[in-house]
Enzyme design. Structure first.
Site, short mmCIF file in Angstrom:
data_model
loop_
_atom_site.label_atom_id
_atom_site.label_comp_id
_atom_site.label_asym_id
_atom_site.label_seq_id
_atom_site.Cartn_x
_atom_site.Cartn_y
_atom_site.Cartn_z
N LYS A 158 -13.47 -0.13 -11.51
CA LYS A 158 -12.40 0.86 -11.66
C LYS A 158 -12.23 1.31 -13.12
CE LYS A 158 -9.74 -0.65 -7.61
NZ LYS A 158 -8.36 -0.88 -7.10
N TYR A 171 -8.74 7.11 -0.53
CA TYR A 171 -7.62 6.20 -0.25
C TYR A 171 -6.67 6.77 0.79
CZ TYR A 171 -8.79 2.82 -3.93
OH TYR A 171 -9.39 1.84 -4.68
N ASN A 230 -6.61 -3.39 -11.22
CA ASN A 230 -7.24 -4.64 -10.78
C ASN A 230 -8.77 -4.64 -10.85
OD1 ASN A 230 -7.65 -3.03 -8.56
ND2 ASN A 230 -6.84 -4.48 -7.06
N GLU A 287 -17.04 4.09 3.42
CA GLU A 287 -16.87 4.22 1.97
C GLU A 287 -18.19 4.51 1.27
OE1 GLU A 287 -12.88 1.38 1.84
OE2 GLU A 287 -14.68 0.71 0.80
P1 CMP Z 1 -8.11 -1.69 -3.67
O1 CMP Z 1 -8.94 -2.84 -3.17
O2 CMP Z 1 -8.81 -0.65 -4.43
O3 CMP Z 1 -7.38 -1.01 -2.42
C1 CMP Z 1 -6.12 -0.36 -2.54
C2 CMP Z 1 -5.53 -0.51 -3.88
O4 CMP Z 1 -4.16 -0.22 -3.99
C3 CMP Z 1 -5.63 -1.96 -4.33
O5 CMP Z 1 -6.96 -2.30 -4.60
C4 CMP Z 1 -4.67 -2.00 -5.49
O6 CMP Z 1 -5.30 -1.66 -6.71
C5 CMP Z 1 -3.68 -0.93 -5.12
N1 CMP Z 1 -2.41 -1.56 -4.82
C6 CMP Z 1 -2.12 -2.36 -3.80
N2 CMP Z 1 -0.85 -2.76 -3.86
C7 CMP Z 1 -0.32 -2.20 -4.96
C8 CMP Z 1 0.94 -2.24 -5.57
N3 CMP Z 1 1.92 -2.96 -5.04
N4 CMP Z 1 1.12 -1.54 -6.70
C9 CMP Z 1 0.11 -0.81 -7.23
N5 CMP Z 1 -1.12 -0.73 -6.69
C10 CMP Z 1 -1.34 -1.42 -5.57
#
Ligand code: CMP
Length: 150
Positions: free
Chosen positions: A20, A60, A123, A137
């Site tokens: 990311k 998403y 993350n 995906e």
């Molecule tokens: P990802 O695996 O990319 O899939 C969905 C993403 O939403 C997840 O990783 C997080 O980065 C993001 N996400 C999930 N929960 C939260 C949250 N509470 N606040 C901000 N981002 C979130």
């Protein structure tokens, strides 16, 4: 049954990953790629790209309406990321184990998110949550030609 036959045709040796924008900005792309290769994933295809807001929304779509959706779209379209189609036996589960919990505070020692993620939003990496979503995906970002080139 039809269901059984359909399931047989969904690949279970591929998953989709994103390094990311936070990780790319922090110059962690090389270290994360090294983790991927050392964990014995084969990179079927990969590229750097800067997602448009529309692309991030499309990718998403399942999270549309959730409280973190706007923040997620803004972040994922904020800079370059690296998208990857990965191959390994039991790829979805193997990759999820390699990256660790979505929230880095809950991620186990030695996982990518434990070492590179800042918060649940920033993350560092993405991983598909099922074989079906992995195929969707991969197809969202890669053409058949790109996937055949290995
Ligand atoms: P990802 O695996 O990319 O899939 C969905 C993403 O939403 C997840 O990783 C997080 O980065 C993001 N996400 C999930 N929960 C939260 C949250 N509470 N606040 C901000 N981002 C979130």
């Amino acid at each position: 049954s039809t269901k059984y036959i359909k399931k047989e045709y969904i690949l279970d040796n591929q998953t989709f990953a994103i390094i990311k924008p936070d990780a790319v900005k922090n110059k962690d792309t090389g270290l994360i790629l090294d983790r991927i290769l050392k964990a014995d994933f084969h990179v079927l295809a990969g590229k750097l790209l800067h997602m448009s807001q529309e692309q991030a929304e499309g990718f998403y779509d399942i999270h549309k309406g959730k409280p973190f959706y706007d923040e997620l779209i803004q972040f994922m379209s904020s800079g370059q990321c690296m998208v990857l189609a990965l191959e390994k036996e039991n790829a979805v589960e193997e990759w999820r184990n390699t990256i660790g919990a979505t929230n880095p505070d809950e991620a186990l020692e030695g996982t990518i998110r434990k070492d590179f993620a800042t918060s649940v939003g920033l993350n560092a990496v993405h991983g598909s949550d099922s074989n079906e979503n992995a195929q969707k995906e991969i197809a969202f970002f890669f053409s058949d030609g790109e996937l055949r080139g290995n």
